[in-house]
Design an enzyme around this catalytic site. Structure first.
Site, PDB file in Angstrom:
ATOM      1  N   ASP A  67       0.842  -1.200   0.000  1.00  0.00           N
ATOM      2  CA  ASP A  67       0.000   0.000   0.000  1.00  0.00           C
ATOM      3  C   ASP A  67       0.876   1.249   0.000  1.00  0.00           C
ATOM      4  O   ASP A  67       2.087   1.164   0.218  1.00  0.00           O
ATOM      5  CB  ASP A  67      -0.984  -0.005   1.183  1.00  0.00           C
ATOM      6  CG  ASP A  67      -0.322  -0.331   2.515  1.00  0.00           C
ATOM      7  OD1 ASP A  67       0.917  -0.332   2.594  1.00  0.00           O
ATOM      8  OD2 ASP A  67      -1.063  -0.581   3.484  1.00  0.00           O
ATOM      9  N   ASN A 136      -8.261  -1.619  13.788  1.00  0.00           N
ATOM     10  CA  ASN A 136      -9.646  -1.884  13.374  1.00  0.00           C
ATOM     11  C   ASN A 136      -9.762  -3.110  12.466  1.00  0.00           C
ATOM     12  O   ASN A 136     -10.791  -3.338  11.836  1.00  0.00           O
ATOM     13  CB  ASN A 136     -10.247  -0.647  12.683  1.00  0.00           C
ATOM     14  CG  ASN A 136      -9.492  -0.262  11.417  1.00  0.00           C
ATOM     15  OD1 ASN A 136      -8.620  -1.004  10.964  1.00  0.00           O
ATOM     16  ND2 ASN A 136      -9.833   0.878  10.841  1.00  0.00           N
ATOM     17  N   HIS A 138      -7.862  -3.719   9.769  1.00  0.00           N
ATOM     18  CA  HIS A 138      -7.494  -3.563   8.354  1.00  0.00           C
ATOM     19  C   HIS A 138      -6.204  -4.310   8.041  1.00  0.00           C
ATOM     20  O   HIS A 138      -5.337  -4.481   8.910  1.00  0.00           O
ATOM     21  CB  HIS A 138      -7.426  -2.090   7.931  1.00  0.00           C
ATOM     22  CG  HIS A 138      -6.252  -1.289   8.400  1.00  0.00           C
ATOM     23  ND1 HIS A 138      -6.365  -0.008   8.886  1.00  0.00           N
ATOM     24  CD2 HIS A 138      -4.921  -1.567   8.432  1.00  0.00           C
ATOM     25  CE1 HIS A 138      -5.164   0.464   9.188  1.00  0.00           C
ATOM     26  NE2 HIS A 138      -4.275  -0.465   8.939  1.00  0.00           N
ATOM     27  N   GLU A 143      -9.856  -0.896   4.806  1.00  0.00           N
ATOM     28  CA  GLU A 143     -10.542  -0.560   6.038  1.00  0.00           C
ATOM     29  C   GLU A 143     -11.835  -1.399   6.173  1.00  0.00           C
ATOM     30  O   GLU A 143     -12.294  -1.989   5.188  1.00  0.00           O
ATOM     31  CB  GLU A 143     -10.896   0.933   6.035  1.00  0.00           C
ATOM     32  CG  GLU A 143      -9.691   1.875   5.947  1.00  0.00           C
ATOM     33  CD  GLU A 143      -8.963   2.076   7.276  1.00  0.00           C
ATOM     34  OE1 GLU A 143      -8.900   1.128   8.088  1.00  0.00           O
ATOM     35  OE2 GLU A 143      -8.443   3.185   7.489  1.00  0.00           O
TER      36      GLU A 143
HETATM   37  C1  GLP Z   1      -0.734   0.741   8.320  1.00  0.00           C
HETATM   38  C2  GLP Z   1      -0.470  -0.125   7.124  1.00  0.00           C
HETATM   39  C3  GLP Z   1      -0.757  -1.556   7.409  1.00  0.00           C
HETATM   40  C4  GLP Z   1      -0.115  -1.969   8.706  1.00  0.00           C
HETATM   41  C5  GLP Z   1      -0.703  -1.177   9.836  1.00  0.00           C
HETATM   42  C6  GLP Z   1      -0.125  -1.531  11.174  1.00  0.00           C
HETATM   43  O1  GLP Z   1      -2.028   1.197   8.404  1.00  0.00           O
HETATM   44  N1  GLP Z   1      -1.229   0.255   5.984  1.00  0.00           N
HETATM   45  O2  GLP Z   1      -0.283  -2.339   6.342  1.00  0.00           O
HETATM   46  O3  GLP Z   1      -0.365  -3.303   8.933  1.00  0.00           O
HETATM   47  O4  GLP Z   1      -0.415   0.181   9.574  1.00  0.00           O
HETATM   48  O5  GLP Z   1       1.023  -0.779  11.424  1.00  0.00           O
HETATM   49  P1  GLP Z   1       1.866  -0.848  12.746  1.00  0.00           P
HETATM   50  O6  GLP Z   1       2.744  -2.013  12.605  1.00  0.00           O
HETATM   51  O7  GLP Z   1       2.655   0.449  12.740  1.00  0.00           O
HETATM   52  O8  GLP Z   1       0.933  -0.931  13.883  1.00  0.00           O
END
Ligand code: GLP
Length: 248
Positions: A67, A136, A138, A143
């Protein structure tokens, strides 16, 4: 689903890095899907260390983004591409073009999404997709409410996602509010998936993903259907799960 629960986030990082390193060693031309986020940072650092100690080569690897924010300079510190290059790819033996990017600055995001989907197919698909999870539920930037049939596309980010990803923001206006993300169907087509989560803030999302109903309200629940999924958690992230579910 293989569910591994370890004592703390350091253990999650080292077991995950070992899993990826083994995968790279055993595949002549591994195709890896890369996630960003704090949870992955230590994993990339461990892979860089393994590479520098001469024990791991990425020369034949190909990488795919999961992403990216829309409208952000791809090489800025906010962009996921910039983060991946700085923390990992620029430090190991891979040519610059070995990363299949998602260009959040593309004029036509639908065309960029279609180009990315075709590239994945042309290279033969993603063998191992690395994932984190949002509080949440995702995955990527899919989302809650994202269709299980979704493909790579532009998405709107939820306020809770922005708050978590930009903790120092003073106003929602100053941060990217949209992104381009592999879809849930795209992610589910990866040959195997490694999902990592640490910390109490992820416990509810993990419980919904593992034990909740198969529902677009928890996008990660689509992974219940995947044939080759490994989930590595620390005790905090696993705290709302039935302890008997851990498989090793
Ligand atoms: C972002 C990314 C996700 C990732 C999530 C968790 O929103 N788009 O791919 O899994 O954050 O990130 P973190 O590891 O910083 O909690």
């Amino acid at each position: 689903m293989q569910l591994v629960v370890l004592e703390d986030s350091d253990a999650v990082v080292s077991v995950a890095a070992e899993h990826i390193a083994m995968f790279v060693r055993m595949n002549p031309s591994p195709r890896l899907g890369l996630a960003t986020g704090k949870t992955q940072e230590g994993v990339y650092q461990a892979l860089v260390e393994e590479h520098l100690s001469q024990r791991l080569s990425f020369a034949e690897s190909r990488f795919f983004m999961l992403d990216e924010y829309l409208g952000v300079d791809p090489l800025s510190s906010e962009s996921f591409q910039g983060q991946l290059r700085r923390t990992f790819l620029d430090k190991v033996n891979v040519p610059h073009d070995s990363l299949e990017t998602l260009d959040g600055n593309a004029q036509d995001i639908a065309a960029e999404s279609a180009r990315f989907e075709s590239a994945v197919v042309e290279f033969g698909g993603i063998d191992l997709q690395l994932l984190g999870i949002g509080t949440n539920g995702h995955i990527g930037f899919n989302e809650p409410g994202s269709s299980f049939d979704s493909r790579t596309r532009a998405v709107d980010l939820f306020p809770e996602t922005l708050e978590r990803n930009f903790p120092e923001m003073t106003s929602l206006k100053t941060v990217p509010r949209r992104a381009i993300s592999q879809g849930l169907a795209t992610i589910a087509e990866a040959g195997s998936i490694l999902l990592l989560a640490t910390g109490k803030a992820k416990a509810q999302a993990i419980a919904a993903m593992v034990s909740g109903p198969l529902s677009e309200k928890c996008p990660a629940s689509i992974l219940q259907l995947h044939k080759s999924l490994k989930v590595i958690l620390d005790e905090d992230a696993a705290s709302l799960l039935n302890p008997h579910l851990a498989t090793s």
